[in-house]
Write a protein that holds these residues in place. Structure first.
Motif, PDB file in Angstrom:
ATOM      1  N   PRO A   7      45.155  51.737  25.795  1.00 23.93           N
ATOM      2  CA  PRO A   7      44.255  52.062  24.671  1.00 23.93           C
ATOM      3  C   PRO A   7      44.970  51.735  23.367  1.00 23.93           C
ATOM      4  CG  PRO A   7      45.201  54.061  25.610  1.00 23.93           C
ATOM      5  CD  PRO A   7      45.586  52.942  26.522  1.00 23.93           C
ATOM      6  N   ARG A   8      44.208  51.286  22.382  1.00 22.25           N
ATOM      7  CA  ARG A   8      44.853  50.898  21.122  1.00 22.25           C
ATOM      8  C   ARG A   8      45.426  52.099  20.385  1.00 22.25           C
ATOM      9  NH1 ARG A   8      42.566  45.535  18.480  1.00 22.25           N
ATOM     10  NH2 ARG A   8      44.506  45.913  17.385  1.00 22.25           N
ATOM     11  N   SER A   9      44.765  53.231  20.526  1.00 18.53           N
ATOM     12  CA  SER A   9      45.242  54.412  19.821  1.00 18.53           C
ATOM     13  C   SER A   9      44.862  55.680  20.562  1.00 18.53           C
ATOM     14  CB  SER A   9      44.673  54.451  18.396  1.00 18.53           C
ATOM     15  OG  SER A   9      43.270  54.585  18.439  1.00 18.53           O
ATOM     16  N   VAL A  10      45.691  56.694  20.391  1.00 19.74           N
ATOM     17  CA  VAL A  10      45.410  58.050  20.856  1.00 19.74           C
ATOM     18  C   VAL A  10      45.908  58.997  19.788  1.00 19.74           C
ATOM     19  CG1 VAL A  10      45.582  57.466  23.320  1.00 19.74           C
ATOM     20  CG2 VAL A  10      47.600  58.317  22.085  1.00 19.74           C
ATOM     21  N   SER A  11      45.412  60.208  19.817  1.00 23.82           N
ATOM     22  CA  SER A  11      45.862  61.189  18.825  1.00 23.82           C
ATOM     23  C   SER A  11      45.833  62.587  19.417  1.00 23.82           C
ATOM     24  CB  SER A  11      44.989  61.127  17.575  1.00 23.82           C
ATOM     25  OG  SER A  11      43.652  61.459  17.884  1.00 23.82           O
ATOM     26  N   GLY A  12      46.597  63.476  18.798  1.00 30.19           N
ATOM     27  CA  GLY A  12      46.637  64.859  19.220  1.00 30.19           C
ATOM     28  C   GLY A  12      47.286  65.716  18.155  1.00 30.19           C
ATOM     29  N   SER A  13      47.039  66.987  18.233  1.00 26.80           N
ATOM     30  CA  SER A  13      47.624  67.926  17.265  1.00 26.80           C
ATOM     31  C   SER A  13      48.966  68.414  17.774  1.00 26.80           C
ATOM     32  CB  SER A  13      46.676  69.106  17.048  1.00 26.80           C
ATOM     33  OG  SER A  13      45.449  68.664  16.524  1.00 26.80           O
ATOM     34  N   PRO A  14      49.815  68.884  16.888  1.00 27.86           N
ATOM     35  CA  PRO A  14      51.111  69.439  17.320  1.00 27.86           C
ATOM     36  C   PRO A  14      50.918  70.517  18.387  1.00 27.86           C
ATOM     37  CG  PRO A  14      51.089  69.173  14.946  1.00 27.86           C
ATOM     38  CD  PRO A  14      49.687  68.869  15.424  1.00 27.86           C
ATOM     39  N   GLY A  15      51.740  70.421  19.421  1.00 20.36           N
ATOM     40  CA  GLY A  15      51.670  71.387  20.508  1.00 20.36           C
ATOM     41  C   GLY A  15      50.745  70.985  21.645  1.00 20.36           C
ATOM     42  N   GLN A  16      49.831  70.050  21.364  1.00 18.52           N
ATOM     43  CA  GLN A  16      48.920  69.597  22.410  1.00 18.52           C
ATOM     44  C   GLN A  16      49.592  68.568  23.311  1.00 18.52           C
ATOM     45  OE1 GLN A  16      45.391  68.146  20.333  1.00 18.52           O
ATOM     46  NE2 GLN A  16      44.359  70.132  20.639  1.00 18.52           N
ATOM     47  N   SER A  17      48.850  68.148  24.344  1.00 18.17           N
ATOM     48  CA  SER A  17      49.315  67.088  25.242  1.00 18.17           C
ATOM     49  C   SER A  17      48.422  65.865  25.091  1.00 18.17           C
ATOM     50  CB  SER A  17      49.277  67.553  26.701  1.00 18.17           C
ATOM     51  OG  SER A  17      50.197  68.581  26.932  1.00 18.17           O
ATOM     52  N   VAL A  18      49.025  64.698  25.227  1.00 18.11           N
ATOM     53  CA  VAL A  18      48.256  63.458  25.230  1.00 18.11           C
ATOM     54  C   VAL A  18      48.730  62.605  26.404  1.00 18.11           C
ATOM     55  CG1 VAL A  18      47.802  63.419  22.750  1.00 18.11           C
ATOM     56  CG2 VAL A  18      49.835  62.274  23.669  1.00 18.11           C
ATOM     57  N   THR A  19      47.812  61.780  26.898  1.00 25.23           N
ATOM     58  CA  THR A  19      48.143  60.869  27.991  1.00 25.23           C
ATOM     59  C   THR A  19      47.755  59.454  27.593  1.00 25.23           C
ATOM     60  OG1 THR A  19      47.900  62.554  29.705  1.00 25.23           O
ATOM     61  CG2 THR A  19      47.697  60.246  30.384  1.00 25.23           C
ATOM     62  N   ILE A  20      48.667  58.520  27.805  1.00 25.65           N
ATOM     63  CA  ILE A  20      48.433  57.107  27.514  1.00 25.65           C
ATOM     64  C   ILE A  20      48.382  56.362  28.840  1.00 25.65           C
ATOM     65  CG2 ILE A  20      49.328  55.039  26.391  1.00 25.65           C
ATOM     66  CD1 ILE A  20      50.827  56.936  24.441  1.00 25.65           C
ATOM     67  N   SER A  21      47.319  55.623  29.049  1.00 24.99           N
ATOM     68  CA  SER A  21      47.162  54.891  30.298  1.00 24.99           C
ATOM     69  C   SER A  21      47.628  53.449  30.157  1.00 24.99           C
ATOM     70  CB  SER A  21      45.701  54.914  30.758  1.00 24.99           C
ATOM     71  OG  SER A  21      44.881  54.281  29.789  1.00 24.99           O
ATOM     72  N   CYS A  22      47.929  52.848  31.285  1.00 24.77           N
ATOM     73  CA  CYS A  22      48.430  51.476  31.340  1.00 24.77           C
ATOM     74  C   CYS A  22      47.888  50.856  32.625  1.00 24.77           C
ATOM     75  CB  CYS A  22      49.950  51.506  31.328  1.00 24.77           C
ATOM     76  SG  CYS A  22      50.774  49.942  31.691  1.00 24.77           S
ATOM     77  N   THR A  23      46.913  49.989  32.480  1.00 28.54           N
ATOM     78  CA  THR A  23      46.234  49.441  33.656  1.00 28.54           C
ATOM     79  C   THR A  23      46.622  47.994  33.896  1.00 28.54           C
ATOM     80  OG1 THR A  23      44.361  50.934  33.324  1.00 28.54           O
ATOM     81  CG2 THR A  23      44.014  49.004  34.732  1.00 28.54           C
ATOM     82  N   GLY A  24      47.023  47.735  35.121  1.00 28.67           N
ATOM     83  CA  GLY A  24      47.376  46.379  35.508  1.00 28.67           C
ATOM     84  C   GLY A  24      46.631  45.976  36.760  1.00 28.67           C
TER      85      GLY A  24
END
Lengths: 110, 118
Positions: A7-24
């Motif tokens: 994904p080109r961008s993701v965002s989250g607030s301090p203390g939260q969790s974020v996940t970045i995907s990578c598809t091949g």
């Protein structure tokens, strides 16, 4: 040697969790457990954060974790901190001693 | 402390040549694979080439095959990238990285900028 999809961008607030995907494909991410993740702050060199899908180099906080399912790898950052704001790139072995990166994801900490 | 210092970048005309160098210190250079990765302005990372510890095996991304040559001098703890027939699309910051068999970049240099333009 097509780039992995992030994904080109993701965002989250301090203390939260974020996940970045990578598809091949089954020729890269899905075919080998040699997925790594790099963090890059503006104007700086990349830094290795995860290798072999799930392993952390010494010095990398355990807030960073990696996983893989099929042809998609993921980087999860828990307990987001301001200093986590950066670009993140996945990279996979693609066979025949070649490597491929993802297009990169910009993480914004709100 | 591991240090990788690239040099040799600059402005070159299309069709020209440039040789990048990477001076390594702080680790046993001859025991590590080494890699060149580039990043075009405002774009993502791209693997360019890597070389085995003894220099006997070299691998390249398709877009540079036949134009770029990676080499190393273990006696001088140095990595090189000879770039010929340069194109505008080769414009990028070029990073050298200490590699392993299972990942590209355990440590990275600060990069050197190559600009191909008339």
């Amino acid at each position: 040697q097509s780039a992995l999809t992030q994904p080109r961008s993701v965002s989250g607030s301090p203390g939260q969790s974020v996940t970045i995907s990578c598809t091949g494909t089954s020729s890269d991410v899905g075919g080998y457990n040699y997925v790594s993740w790099y963090q890059q702050h503006p104007g700086k060199a990349p830094k290795l954060m995860i290798y072999d899908v799930t392993k952390r180099p010494s010095g990398v906080p355990d807030r960073f974790s990696g996983s893989k399912s099929g042809n998609t790898a993921s980087l999860t950052i828990s307990g987001l901190q301001a200093e986590d704001e950066a670009d993140y790139y996945c990279c996979s072995y693609a066979g025949s001693s070649t490597w491929v990166f993802g297009g990169g994801t910009k993480l914004t900490v709100l | 402390e591991v240090q990788l210092v690239e040099s040799g970048g600059g402005l070159v005309q299309p069709g020209g040549s440039l040789r990048l160098s990477c001076a390594a210190s702080g680790f046993t250079f001859s025991t590590f694979r080494m890699t060149w990765v580039r990043q075009a302005p405002g774009k993502g990372l791209e693997w360019v080439a890597n070389i085995k510890q003894d220099g006997t095996e070299k691998y390249y991304v398709d877009s540079v095959k036949g134009r770029f040559t990676i080499s190393r001098d273990n006696a001088k703890n140095s990595l090189y990238l000879q770039m010929n027939s340069l194109r505008a699309e080769d414009t990028a910051v070029y990073y050298c990285a200490q590699s392993n068999w299972n990942y590209l970049g355990g440590y990275w240099g600060q990069g050197t900028l190559v600009t191909v333009s008339s």
